[in-house]
Design an enzyme around this catalytic site. Structure first.
Site, PDB file in Angstrom:
ATOM      1  N   ASP A  64     -26.945  -0.887 -22.045  1.00  0.00           N
ATOM      2  CA  ASP A  64     -28.609  -0.774 -22.088  1.00  0.00           C
ATOM      3  C   ASP A  64     -29.129   0.585 -22.893  1.00  0.00           C
ATOM      4  O   ASP A  64     -29.855   0.428 -23.570  1.00  0.00           O
ATOM      5  CB  ASP A  64     -29.511  -1.359 -20.607  1.00  0.00           C
ATOM      6  CG  ASP A  64     -28.643  -0.103 -19.618  1.00  0.00           C
ATOM      7  OD1 ASP A  64     -28.180   0.520 -19.691  1.00  0.00           O
ATOM      8  OD2 ASP A  64     -29.120  -0.600 -18.346  1.00  0.00           O
ATOM      9  N   HIS A  65     -28.048   1.646 -22.397  1.00  0.00           N
ATOM     10  CA  HIS A  65     -28.326   2.788 -23.164  1.00  0.00           C
ATOM     11  C   HIS A  65     -28.396   2.926 -25.009  1.00  0.00           C
ATOM     12  O   HIS A  65     -29.350   3.068 -25.609  1.00  0.00           O
ATOM     13  CB  HIS A  65     -28.560   3.961 -22.307  1.00  0.00           C
ATOM     14  CG  HIS A  65     -28.140   4.402 -20.748  1.00  0.00           C
ATOM     15  ND1 HIS A  65     -28.592   3.053 -20.528  1.00  0.00           N
ATOM     16  CD2 HIS A  65     -29.509   5.071 -20.479  1.00  0.00           C
ATOM     17  CE1 HIS A  65     -28.975   3.985 -19.255  1.00  0.00           C
ATOM     18  NE2 HIS A  65     -29.396   4.705 -19.127  1.00  0.00           N
ATOM     19  N   ASP A 119     -27.100   5.384 -12.186  1.00  0.00           N
ATOM     20  CA  ASP A 119     -28.359   6.233 -13.209  1.00  0.00           C
ATOM     21  C   ASP A 119     -29.789   6.375 -11.834  1.00  0.00           C
ATOM     22  O   ASP A 119     -29.965   6.075 -10.688  1.00  0.00           O
ATOM     23  CB  ASP A 119     -29.206   4.951 -14.019  1.00  0.00           C
ATOM     24  CG  ASP A 119     -29.602   4.884 -14.969  1.00  0.00           C
ATOM     25  OD1 ASP A 119     -29.697   5.443 -16.218  1.00  0.00           O
ATOM     26  OD2 ASP A 119     -31.093   4.710 -14.637  1.00  0.00           O
ATOM     27  N   ARG A 379     -40.173  10.059 -17.611  1.00  0.00           N
ATOM     28  CA  ARG A 379     -39.946  11.648 -17.694  1.00  0.00           C
ATOM     29  C   ARG A 379     -40.402  12.112 -19.087  1.00  0.00           C
ATOM     30  O   ARG A 379     -40.183  11.814 -20.608  1.00  0.00           O
ATOM     31  CB  ARG A 379     -38.308  11.150 -17.957  1.00  0.00           C
ATOM     32  CG  ARG A 379     -37.720  11.117 -16.352  1.00  0.00           C
ATOM     33  CD  ARG A 379     -36.207  11.984 -16.811  1.00  0.00           C
ATOM     34  NE  ARG A 379     -35.823  11.745 -15.032  1.00  0.00           N
ATOM     35  CZ  ARG A 379     -34.684  10.553 -14.337  1.00  0.00           C
ATOM     36  NH1 ARG A 379     -33.926  10.540 -15.390  1.00  0.00           N
ATOM     37  NH2 ARG A 379     -34.808  10.581 -12.860  1.00  0.00           N
ATOM     38  N   SER A 533     -31.853  13.310 -14.773  1.00  0.00           N
ATOM     39  CA  SER A 533     -31.143  11.820 -14.806  1.00  0.00           C
ATOM     40  C   SER A 533     -29.599  12.268 -13.998  1.00  0.00           C
ATOM     41  O   SER A 533     -29.077  13.637 -12.733  1.00  0.00           O
ATOM     42  CB  SER A 533     -30.279  12.480 -15.932  1.00  0.00           C
ATOM     43  OG  SER A 533     -29.208  11.741 -16.066  1.00  0.00           O
ATOM     44  N   ARG A 535     -26.482  11.639 -14.498  1.00  0.00           N
ATOM     45  CA  ARG A 535     -25.514  11.600 -15.487  1.00  0.00           C
ATOM     46  C   ARG A 535     -24.664  13.185 -14.905  1.00  0.00           C
ATOM     47  O   ARG A 535     -24.608  13.812 -14.441  1.00  0.00           O
ATOM     48  CB  ARG A 535     -25.925  11.753 -16.992  1.00  0.00           C
ATOM     49  CG  ARG A 535     -26.123  13.323 -16.772  1.00  0.00           C
ATOM     50  CD  ARG A 535     -27.736  13.745 -18.212  1.00  0.00           C
ATOM     51  NE  ARG A 535     -28.306  12.721 -18.976  1.00  0.00           N
ATOM     52  CZ  ARG A 535     -29.362  12.911 -19.423  1.00  0.00           C
ATOM     53  NH1 ARG A 535     -29.561  13.697 -19.975  1.00  0.00           N
ATOM     54  NH2 ARG A 535     -30.367  11.780 -19.813  1.00  0.00           N
TER      55      ARG A 535
HETATM   56  C1  MIC Z   1     -32.348   9.331 -17.734  1.00  0.00           C
HETATM   57  O1  MIC Z   1     -33.023   8.139 -18.086  1.00  0.00           O
HETATM   58  O2  MIC Z   1     -32.645   9.999 -18.035  1.00  0.00           O
HETATM   59  C2  MIC Z   1     -30.774   7.996 -18.352  1.00  0.00           C
HETATM   60  C3  MIC Z   1     -30.202   8.301 -19.398  1.00  0.00           C
HETATM   61  O3  MIC Z   1     -30.988   6.843 -17.552  1.00  0.00           O
HETATM   62  C4  MIC Z   1     -29.817   9.340 -16.733  1.00  0.00           C
HETATM   63  C5  MIC Z   1     -28.801   8.559 -16.656  1.00  0.00           C
HETATM   64  C6  MIC Z   1     -27.887   9.146 -18.454  1.00  0.00           C
HETATM   65  O4  MIC Z   1     -28.174  10.178 -18.414  1.00  0.00           O
HETATM   66  O5  MIC Z   1     -26.908   8.834 -18.765  1.00  0.00           O
HETATM   67  C7  MIC Z   1     -30.337   8.737 -15.583  1.00  0.00           C
HETATM   68  O6  MIC Z   1     -31.714   9.078 -14.980  1.00  0.00           O
HETATM   69  O7  MIC Z   1     -29.365   8.819 -13.797  1.00  0.00           O
HETATM   70 FE1  SF4 Z   2     -33.162   3.558 -19.129  1.00  0.00          FE
HETATM   71 FE2  SF4 Z   2     -32.974   5.798 -18.049  1.00  0.00          FE
HETATM   72 FE3  SF4 Z   2     -35.003   5.057 -19.523  1.00  0.00          FE
HETATM   73 FE4  SF4 Z   2     -34.662   3.946 -17.513  1.00  0.00          FE
HETATM   74  S1  SF4 Z   2     -35.085   5.908 -17.259  1.00  0.00           S
HETATM   75  S2  SF4 Z   2     -35.554   3.187 -19.251  1.00  0.00           S
HETATM   76  S3  SF4 Z   2     -32.460   4.113 -17.084  1.00  0.00           S
HETATM   77  S4  SF4 Z   2     -32.396   5.865 -20.413  1.00  0.00           S
END
Ligand code: MIC
Ligand code: SF4
Length: 642
Positions: A64-65, A119, A379, A533, A535
């Site tokens: 999805d990313h 995630d 965010r 995140s 990550r």
């Molecule tokens: C995000 O919202 O920052 C992400 C991308 O979903 C991350 C995960 C990632 O960095 O792959 C998260 O929230 O954990």
């Molecule tokens: Fe995707 Fe993270 Fe954004 Fe949710 S917050 S839509 S999991 S990138």
């Protein structure tokens, strides 16, 4: 003690430890989820652990990313993830099927189960009464291998909801109000448990919106009861048999309680650049809007997008606003197509994107320079949109649609009559983009593209650690600062040597080169270091560059766990004032690191320049010390499995 819901679920899954807030416990994990940006590493780690088939009740791998596919890298990752899932017993959700958290809620989540996801927004599942927790990929890999998940026993904060939301005020406004009250650090060490008479007025997707943004509070998770509303949702998803009732015991005890009167809430916005910088929209004054983005795992359910379609029907998006909409799932997308709402959105001038994370993670749709972007996401950290000087406001779908029409931020109550969107009696069910694992794994060959590089391994900590301070940063540094995402960097998630060039790039473009040249180093952080995140690249890539320790005033939960998992020492100043005594470039020394770690919670750090000593706390359990000394969790797990 009368058990609250959180403690009930934990007790039913407890494998080790005592349920005293603040102490380390281990719980059994029933379900896991991964997404592609963290998934490649998680499955490489799972392979390295050497368990042939997942030992959970259910594991799902979502794409999805990274769906932009600007080069071969993402597509190669998708192929790797599909084959590795088939081989090891994991369900695979194909690109186009939608955002992991939305699909998990629709198709897989079960009340009362534990869910661990790579995630940070995994707690979205709390909307269904799951105990759903975000973690680094390595923790998820261990859980897939049947290992328990270690966490600090949380305190439980009850948010008692009374009355009901007024027209044009939504679940997003509710959680923004919680953020305003508690701040981005307010949930640290806690599970937020929602209760009270107001809960029954919230649908499961609304509860999911609220649980989702518990991540922004820094909370371990958020959880709602599983009640008749939950049963109706699961029935509409064709899964009523998976429903169980889950309520706290009568007069259950909580560590803390706050009361939120839903009737008193008004449309809110989180202003740039933090999800807790929340204000009433009507008090913001004139804010001209350049872009509106609707979607993400927070606000892209069927009802969310139907409400947007209702507002836009027969009208036109303002000439100076670019409106982009990304549905949360293919289920939502298909339902909008079938009932004609998609045609309304298109007619109004919306730009329709595929069902994926998209602009939320900076995968396209970067706003213009110095723009105002109004988003239904979770965010608004600086630079996350892809435009360093853009200001992002986080709002409800109703407020976003109102802004798209007006070209400025407006209170959606100005739109007039409110039409409540009912939850569908039956969602459109089509799981054809979810591929079950292979029955015979020997028939599956795992395919690895050239961008998928082997996992780097850490070297053991030296007996005496002497290293320079590579960077000194302020409070609330996010993982987006440490390891940015976006269309340029995200395709490199499977390639640590390549992605490590971007560590701290927005704050200090020379960081990566400097760290590499130094061979080993220390980062100095303020409060809430590593918020955001899950990550693990924000630990893995600095580790690859030689970062051995991070000295901070405090850490965000998932990032601290990731540092430990990769053998980086997370240390906390005993006296916050000592932060001011250390500068970038100073050489620090920690003598006899291992001995000091085992001995007690306090270590001494000497600044070789000034000669001054600082006391720092590690707060590590014996297990975590052993992980750090083994060079990380992977090495440790392999040692344990021997
Ligand atoms: C995000 O919202 O920052 C992400 C991308 O979903 C991350 C995960 C990632 O960095 O792959 C998260 O929230 O954990
Ligand atoms: Fe995707 Fe993270 Fe954004 Fe949710 S917050 S839509 S999991 S990138």
């Amino acid at each position: 003690m009368r058990q609250n819901l959180t403690r009930k679920i934990i007790a039913a899954h407890l494998v080790a430890g005592e349920m005293t807030a603040g102490s380390e416990i281990a719980i059994k994990i029933d379900q896991t989820l991964t997404q592609d940006a963290t998934g490649t590493m998680a499955y490489l780690q799972f392979e390295a652990i050497g368990v042939p088939r997942v030992r959970t009740e259910l594991s799902v791998s979502y794409i999805d990313h990274n769906t932009l596919q600007t080069g071969f890298e993402n597509a190669d990752d998708h192929r790797f993830l599909q084959t590795v899932a088939a081989k090891h017993g994991v369900y695979f959700s194909r690109p186009g099927n939608g955002i992991c958290h939305q699909i998990h809620l629709e198709r897989f989540g079960v009340p009362g189960k534990t869910l661990l996801g790579s995630d940070s927004h995994t707690p979205t599942g709390g909307g269904l009464g799951m105990l759903a927790i975000g973690a680094g990929g390595l923790d998820v890999a261990v859980a897939m291998g049947g290992g328990p998940f270690y966490l600090t026993m949380p305190q439980v904060l009850k948010v008692e909801l009374v009355n009901r939301l007024r027209p044009w005020v939504s679940a997003k406004d509710l959680v923004l109000e919680v953020l305003r009250c508690l701040s981005v650090k307010g949930g640290v060490g806690k599970v937020i448990e929602y209760g009270g008479s107001g809960v029954a007025s919230l649908s499961v997707p609304e509860r999911a919106t609220i649980a989702n943004m518990g991540a922004e509070l820094g909370a371990t998770s958020s959880v709602f009861p599983s009640d008749e509303v939950t049963r109706t949702f699961l029935a509409a998803q064709g899964r009523e048999e998976q429903w169980v009732e889950l309520l706290p015991e009568t007069n259950a005890v909580y560590d803390e309680e706050i009361v939120l009167d839903l009737d008193s809430l008004e449309p809110l916005a989180a202003t740039p650049h933090s999800p807790d910088a929340v204000k009433k929209i009507k008090e913001l004054g004139e804010v001209k809007v350049d872009q509106v983005a609707i979607g993400s795992c927070t606000n892209s359910s069927y009802a969310d997008l139907m409400q947007v379609a209702n507002i836009l029907r027969g009208k036109k998006v303002h000439n100076e606003v670019s409106l982009v909409i990304s549905p949360g799932s293919r289920q939502v997308f298909a339902m909008l197509a079938v009932n004609g709402a998609l045609a309304d959105l298109i007619a109004a001038g919306a730009r329709i994107l595929e069902a994926s994370c998209g602009p939320c993670i900076g995968m396209g749709q970067a706003p213009p320079s110095a723009a105002v972007s109004v988003r239904t996401f979770n965010r608004n950290f600086p630079g996350r949109s892809g435009t360093a000087d853009a200001g992002v406001y986080l709002v409800s779908p109703e407020s976003a649609a109102a802004a798209a029409l007006a070209g400025k931020l407006v209170d959606p109550r100005q739109l007039g009559d409110y039409r409540q969107i009912e939850q569908p009696e039956k969602f459109l069910l089509d799981d054809s983009l979810i591929i079950p694992p292979a029955e015979d794994p020997t028939t599956v060959a795992v395919v690895r593209g050239p961008n998928i590089k082997p996992l780097p391994v850490n070297t053991a900590l030296p007996e005496n650690l002497t290293a320079s301070v590579l960077l000194k940063v302020v409070d609330n540094i996010t993982t987006d600062h440490i390891m940015p995402a976006g269309a340029k960097v995200l395709p490199l998630r499977s390639n640590i040597p390549a992605i490590s060039r971007y560590v701290f790039s927005a704050l200090d473009p020379g960081f990566s080169e400097r760290a590499k040249a130094a061979g080993s180093g220390i980062v100095l952080g303020g409060h809430n270091y590593g918020q955001g995140s899950s990550r693990e690249h924000a630990a893995l890539a600095p580790m690859y560059l030689g970062v051995k320790a991070v000295l901070a005033k405090s850490f965000a939960r998932i990032h601290r766990a990731n540092l430990i998992n990769f053998g980086i020492l997370p240390l906390i100043f005993r006296e916050e004032d000592d932060y001011a005594k250390i500068n970038e470039g100073d050489i620090l020394e920690i003598k006899a690191v291992a001995a000091q770690l085992w001995q007690c919670d306090v270590l001494t750090v000497i600044n070789l320049g000034s000669g001054e000593a600082s006391s720092v706390l590690h707060g590590l359990t014996k297990r975590q010390i052993a992980i750090i000394l083994a060079g990380g969790l992977l090495n440790y797990t392999k040692q344990q499995n021997r």
